[in-house]
Design an enzyme around this catalytic site. Structure first.
Site, short mmCIF file in Angstrom:
data_model
loop_
_atom_site.label_atom_id
_atom_site.label_comp_id
_atom_site.label_asym_id
_atom_site.label_seq_id
_atom_site.Cartn_x
_atom_site.Cartn_y
_atom_site.Cartn_z
N GLY A 357 10.57 -15.73 6.97
CA GLY A 357 10.37 -16.97 7.61
C GLY A 357 11.04 -16.82 9.15
O GLY A 357 12.08 -16.10 9.06
N CYS A 384 13.00 -10.27 3.52
CA CYS A 384 13.44 -10.53 4.94
C CYS A 384 14.42 -11.78 5.16
O CYS A 384 15.50 -11.78 4.88
CB CYS A 384 12.36 -10.59 5.77
SG CYS A 384 12.44 -10.03 7.47
N HIS A 510 9.45 -5.86 4.44
CA HIS A 510 8.26 -6.45 3.75
C HIS A 510 7.61 -5.52 2.86
O HIS A 510 6.48 -4.97 3.18
CB HIS A 510 7.36 -6.98 4.64
CG HIS A 510 7.88 -8.03 5.71
ND1 HIS A 510 7.75 -9.44 5.12
CD2 HIS A 510 8.61 -8.21 6.75
CE1 HIS A 510 8.31 -10.22 6.23
NE2 HIS A 510 8.97 -9.32 7.10
N GLU A 512 5.56 -6.31 0.35
CA GLU A 512 4.45 -6.89 -0.10
C GLU A 512 3.24 -6.10 0.98
O GLU A 512 2.11 -6.16 0.34
CB GLU A 512 4.33 -8.18 0.29
CG GLU A 512 4.33 -9.09 1.45
CD GLU A 512 5.82 -9.19 2.15
OE1 GLU A 512 6.87 -8.41 1.80
OE2 GLU A 512 6.12 -10.09 3.17
#
Ligand code: GLN
Length: 537
Positions: A357, A384, A510, A512
């Site tokens: 975020g 992150c 990241h 993902e």
């Protein structure tokens, strides 16, 4: 094969019909038949890329190896095809105009009046063929964002028309995705919106070759016949796309409907072998027949919109299947969580992920979450900003620096344990200027990270401006927060972990974005395994 073939996917009636999933499913089938296939997306908005967009606008910003900030549909393409995408796979109107205007400033148009037709359309056509001309692909699928009839889509539709005319009919086809709504009061499926949508396309000179009809109920033979007649397509080219329990079912549904065969026929290409979906179907079987079940909390501030964390949610599906585990992801709003409510909101979870975020909203809730997971031995995974919050939490509650913070949230903190990266300090533009794309990370021996990856050199994708402040490294390591992964060149801390905790890991990158059906990401796989273990304790 020398001529690259082009498939264009347009959408009608409404947005959110899942063009990306249809495109990815078709690509999967063509790939499984032995065709080298890629997908690209053209988005009609004026942002140069989605990097400057709030996740509430279009969901997550996906990041490629080469550091492009892109539409989240590229994530679906990679997850389905297991082939990396790049900057060339996502083009926006903003990028097209920027490039045309820069050419104009360089005087490249030799005094001509620069216009939508031909200059913008030429730029679009050129970009549509960029991957095709690389020689790496037999078939390029191009998804046109938006809905036909939108003012902003017109230059794309016109470019598709011109390109098919230039390439010849068998080298470029159009698949039109529409909605066939069910009217409960009439007890009927309705074809009229599709007829109108096909007509709108026709007004721009494009005839749909294949109709893919999203529907909640089976399309009868009569209805298919009717759609075929009024929309000017063969009956076999009316493809039903019925609601599925998971997006990963759609390739099989499209195979049953013959979408790939109809497309190949239209493109004058041989069917080759029947698609080999063995591995895909094994994944589906594991996904649908779980032996365990865990509840994982996803703590973030964009949780109202599921698409904001698309890649994370999909990575849990891949990792769940790998562990034969049903992963229930429970969204928790970090803005509405504090030290007092942490226990009631988090105590029943088998694992906690603190999400990426930007900005200060909701970060105190994230820090309280980290503390609860750390103190209660709940498997923790920070991504992150989530990793940065873990560093702040440790500094506040273990080192005793009550005001420890990231300079992103508090520029004047006396303990900036997370601070702006050196190379970011002179950057003023917000677009495309973060530390982006893949960077190397060296993993320390005998750490959780090494155990998870099974190696000591990895490449992961990044998107951040702030970093672990190296000045606090010794102090934090001595206190038990180990930097188990660092960039070999800059020493930037990429991974932190707590060896005395059952599973506590935070990563600056990241993971993902790199999880696919064929290659579930090891961090997610291990995290889910840790959650299963936690639950069984
Ligand atoms: N806001 C943080 C940074 O810029 C984290 C970014 C993220 O979570 N993607 O470093």
């Amino acid at each position: 094969m020398n001529q690259t073939k082009y498939i264009f996917v347009t959408g009608g009636v409404t947005s959110s019909l899942g063009k990306g999933i249809i495109a990815a499913s078709l690509a999967k089938l063509l790939q499984a038949r032995g065709y080298r296939t890629t997908i690209q997306k053209f988005d009609p908005y004026i942002n140069v890329d989605p990097g400057t967009l709030n996740p509430y606008e279009h969901g997550e910003c996906y990041v490629t190896d080469d550091g492009a900030e892109t539409d989240l549909d590229l994530g679906h393409y990679e997850r389905f095809l297991n082939v990396p995408t790049s900057q060339a796979n996502n083009v926006t109107t903003g990028r097209v105009y920027l490039s045309v205007i820069e050419k104009e400033r360089r005087g490249e148009f030799l005094g001509k009046t620069v216009q939508v037709v031909p200059h913008i359309t030429n730029e679009i056509k050129e970009r549509m063929q960029l991957l095709g001309k690389s020689g790496d692909y037999d078939i390029v699928i191009t998804e046109i964002g938006g809905t036909v009839g939108d003012i902003e889509s017109l230059p794309y539709i016109e470019s598709v028309r011109q390109l098919i005319w230039e390439l010849g009919e068998n080298n470029g086809i159009v698949i039109h995705l529409t909605l066939v709504p069910y009217l409960a009061a009439a007890g009927e499926l309705k074809t009229k919106p599709t007829q109108h949508s096909v007509k709108t396309l026709m007004e721009s000179g494009i005839k749909a070759d294949i109709l893919v009809c999203r529907t909640e109920h089976e399309l009868s033979q009569d209805l298919r016949q009717k759609l075929a007649l009024f929309c000017n397509v063969k009956k076999e080219a009316v493809i039903q796309s019925i609601d599925a329990s998971t997006i990963y079912e759609v390739p099989n549904l499209m195979l049953e409907e013959g979408l790939d065969r109809v497309a190949l026929k239209k493109l004058d290409l041989p069917e080759k072998n029947t698609p080999d979906l063995t591995n895909w179907n094994e994944f589906l079987f594991r996904l649908k027949n779980p032996k365990h079940e865990v509840n994982i909390g996803l703590v973030g501030k964009y949780v109202e919109l599921q698409d904001s964390y698309k890649s994370i949610l999909e990575a849990f599906i891949h990792a769940g299947a790998a562990n034969e585990t049903k992963v229930n992801v429970i969204s928790i709003h970090s803005e509405y969580l504090d030290a007092n409510s942490a226990e009631s909101q988090l105590k029943d979870l088998d694992g906690i992920l603190v999400a990426p975020g930007f900005g200060g909203r909701g970060i105190e809730g994230k820090i309280d979450t980290v503390r609860y997971a750390r103190e209660n031995n709940i498997p923790f995974f920070g991504i992150c900003l989530g990793m940065q919050m873990a560093v702040i939490e440790y500094s506040r509650n273990i080192l005793g620096y009550a005001d420890a913070n990231s300079t992103e949230m508090n520029e004047s903190t006396a303990h900036p344990v997370i601070n702006l990266m050196e190379e970011q300090k002179n950057i003023e533009n917000k677009g495309g200027t973060m530390r982006l794309g893949v960077w190397k990370c060296s993993i320390k021996e005998n750490t959780l990270a090494q155990k998870i990856y099974g190696k000591t050199e990895i490449m992961e994708r990044h998107r951040h401006r702030y970093e672990f402040n190296g000045a606090y490294l010794n102090e934090l390591e001595k206190a038990g927060l180990v930097a188990s992964g660092v960039n070999p060149d800059t020493k930037l801390v990429e991974i932190v972990e707590i060896p005395t905790h059952p599973f506590f890991i935070g990563v600056q990158y990241h993971p993902e974005y790199k999880s696919t059906v064929a290659n579930p990401h090891p961090l997610f796989v291990s995290f889910v395994a840790a959650a299963v273990q936690h639950k069984n304790k």
